[in-house]
Enzyme design. Sequence first.
Site, short mmCIF file in Angstrom:
data_model
loop_
_atom_site.label_atom_id
_atom_site.label_comp_id
_atom_site.label_asym_id
_atom_site.label_seq_id
_atom_site.Cartn_x
_atom_site.Cartn_y
_atom_site.Cartn_z
N SER A 151 0.87 -1.19 0.00
CA SER A 151 0.00 0.00 0.00
C SER A 151 0.90 1.23 0.00
CB SER A 151 -0.86 -0.02 1.27
OG SER A 151 -1.41 1.25 1.51
N TYR A 194 -1.69 -0.77 10.42
CA TYR A 194 -1.86 -1.09 8.99
C TYR A 194 -0.58 -0.73 8.23
CZ TYR A 194 -3.91 -1.12 4.28
OH TYR A 194 -4.18 -1.37 2.96
P1 NAD Z 1 -11.69 -5.64 -0.30
O1 NAD Z 1 -12.19 -5.64 1.09
O2 NAD Z 1 -12.60 -5.15 -1.37
O3 NAD Z 1 -11.20 -7.09 -0.70
C1 NAD Z 1 -10.42 -7.85 0.16
C2 NAD Z 1 -10.78 -9.32 -0.01
O4 NAD Z 1 -9.89 -10.06 0.81
C3 NAD Z 1 -12.19 -9.64 0.46
O5 NAD Z 1 -12.84 -10.44 -0.49
C4 NAD Z 1 -11.97 -10.41 1.75
O6 NAD Z 1 -12.97 -11.39 1.99
C5 NAD Z 1 -10.63 -11.03 1.51
N1 NAD Z 1 -9.94 -11.35 2.75
C6 NAD Z 1 -9.78 -10.57 3.83
N2 NAD Z 1 -9.13 -11.24 4.77
C7 NAD Z 1 -8.87 -12.46 4.28
C8 NAD Z 1 -8.24 -13.59 4.80
N3 NAD Z 1 -7.74 -13.61 6.04
N4 NAD Z 1 -8.12 -14.68 4.03
C9 NAD Z 1 -8.64 -14.69 2.78
N5 NAD Z 1 -9.27 -13.65 2.25
C10 NAD Z 1 -9.38 -12.55 2.99
O7 NAD Z 1 -10.36 -4.79 -0.26
P2 NAD Z 1 -9.35 -4.30 -1.40
O8 NAD Z 1 -9.30 -2.84 -1.32
O9 NAD Z 1 -9.60 -4.95 -2.65
O10 NAD Z 1 -8.00 -4.81 -0.75
C11 NAD Z 1 -7.11 -5.71 -1.38
C12 NAD Z 1 -5.72 -5.41 -0.90
O11 NAD Z 1 -5.35 -4.11 -1.33
C13 NAD Z 1 -5.53 -5.43 0.59
O12 NAD Z 1 -4.31 -6.03 0.92
C14 NAD Z 1 -5.48 -3.97 0.96
O13 NAD Z 1 -4.78 -3.74 2.14
C15 NAD Z 1 -4.78 -3.40 -0.25
N6 NAD Z 1 -4.95 -1.98 -0.46
C16 NAD Z 1 -6.20 -1.45 -0.69
C17 NAD Z 1 -6.32 -0.08 -0.87
C18 NAD Z 1 -7.63 0.57 -1.12
O14 NAD Z 1 -7.69 1.78 -1.12
N7 NAD Z 1 -8.69 -0.16 -1.36
C19 NAD Z 1 -5.20 0.73 -0.84
C20 NAD Z 1 -3.97 0.14 -0.62
C21 NAD Z 1 -3.86 -1.21 -0.45
#
Ligand code: NAD
Length: 585
Positions: A455, A468
């Site tokens: 991130s 985080y």
């Molecule tokens: P999201 O919540 O839409 O999707 C995350 C998915 O991961 C969900 O389907 C959830 O069920 C699954 N998940 C969570 N914990 C889990 C576990 N222990 N085992 C298996 N599956 C699990 O979120 P997103 O934004 O798509 O996030 C994806 C990645 O991107 C994450 O690592 C997040 O930290 C990172 N990220 C997101 C953003 C943002 O702004 N959305 C920014 C930077 C980084």
Amino acid sequence: MTVLEGARERRVRTGGVELCVAELGDPRRPTVVLVHGYPDSKEVWSEVAARLAGRFHVVLYDVRGHGRSSAPSPLRGGFTLEKLTDDFLAVADAVSPDRPVHLVGHDWGSVQSWEFVTVKRTEGRIASFTSMSGPSLDHFGHWINKRLRRPTPRRVGQLLGQGAKSWYVYLLHTPVLPELAWRGPLGKRWPGILERVEKVPGGDYPTASLPSDAAHGAWLYRDNVRPRLRRPREDAYAHAPVQLITPLGDAFLSERLYDGLELWAPRLTRRTLPAKHWVPRTRPDRLADWITEFVTATEDGRSETAANGKYADRFGGQLVLVTGAGSGIGRATAFAFAEAGARVVAVDRDAEAAARTAELSRLIGARAAWAEAVDVSDEQAMEKLAARVAAEYGVVDVLVNNAGIGLSGSFFDTTPEDWKKVLDVNLWGVIHGCRLFGRQMAERGQGGHIVNTASAAAFQPSRVLPAYGTSKAAVLMLSECLRAELADRGIGVTAICPGLVNTNITSTAHFAGVDAEEEKRRQQRTARLYGARNYPPEKVADAVLEAVVRNRAVVPVTPEARGAHLMSRFAPRMLRRLARVKPPL
Ligand code: NAD
């Protein structure tokens, strides 16, 4: 696997030489003829042949003057493309008299196969041709002429680039010296050179005939290169579908040589892979898979084999595993690989969401897709997953450790349980993935790629994201260390660092130090903010595929992430000041 284990051998006489031909598999199946290059013998194909033998009738032969085939006398003039075409036809008639064969060539095996597939007298004898690292000399001649006739700076650059890669061709044209070198020190050193420079695994290849193969094979160049480049044939059109596999790290051939190849081979499927020249030795799984797909499609009368998505040439048929694939960035990434024709394993702790991703992936172009309900923080569950995937689908080519959860709150509001939870998923989930699937990749020894979703919070400190941000900074450093460790095994590692992306993460993120009602309010507020920012997860997915293709180390995605990344390098003080700002709640 030993060289050509279980092969049946026969001798085929043609044009004053006797060719050694080996066969594997059931002769009633479609015949695949593998033609070796320089300085090689048919054994260069042993790994690929063994993988194809279960599905096809596989035929390999030592090109005249190589391996256990006899050499023409005199050597000069004995290796012309016309004579090599006679040999091929004699072999094809002996092993598959009634059906056309599927031709596969590497290096000079491909150069001569281009001749076979573009001359009239083989029409109807070749069902398909898979070419790797060996252009048609006629096409090459036209390629050069076109650039000489209209020399733009780019074209001159391309000419000089390929010219520099062809140094060995000039050397091979000198009399006697190449023969002396190959029968002397070069012949002895060659296996070591291949291992060190080309990363070809040691063992029973190259075979003992190498010095004489290489000495005789110099005539392939002397008999053909100059005359053909000077006067390339005007009608060198392929009369069978062609699959072109281009290794992107080929030290001898520029990718640009194949620009405009559609003109000569209208039914063309392109494939690329990050590898050096000797792909039959270093990437046998991938080659066997692509050959199988192409041959099967041709036999079934399907002209379209590859998916049409961006990067289909690269990811078609590859096994890609994405964690957190049930939503947001993970789902979009699974879809992007699906569009490129990959085989997708969608992993999520939410079984239904994972199943939906797999189902949609199949609809939009995945060669196959499966769902797996696993919590990435559960070590044993991940071990079982890794064993199951390896047994049922094979070794993962691209691993995307993406599952993650959000956690916001000051350091003193963050409880040890909060810490444990976020580190268990965001960091340990990635560690388990890299450890288990990364080890399988490394042990297979045929390259691969790992993408870890970090991130912008990995390099942008914030007073409200201590836990985080720490988890993501750890993912970033883990990725960098692993990248260094796995580089010489051909495995790339990328850390993707998105900024604010419009996904579900905002409504599931935990806000430490506040009651449930306040947490709900903050989740909704953040969701509105991310919604207003409205950066789609599909763009992050695009960045993931591009990062794999270009083997990027750290990829900030979204303008704010790129800005923060630059500031962390050039204006860290300013970034620290920003970190102190209290976000509006
Ligand atoms: P999201 O919540 O839409 O999707 C995350 C998915 O991961 C969900 O389907 C959830 O069920 C699954 N998940 C969570 N914990 C889990 C576990 N222990 N085992 C298996 N599956 C699990 O979120 P997103 O934004 O798509 O996030 C994806 C990645 O991107 C994450 O690592 C997040 O930290 C990172 N990220 C997101 C953003 C943002 O702004 N959305 C920014 C930077 C980084």
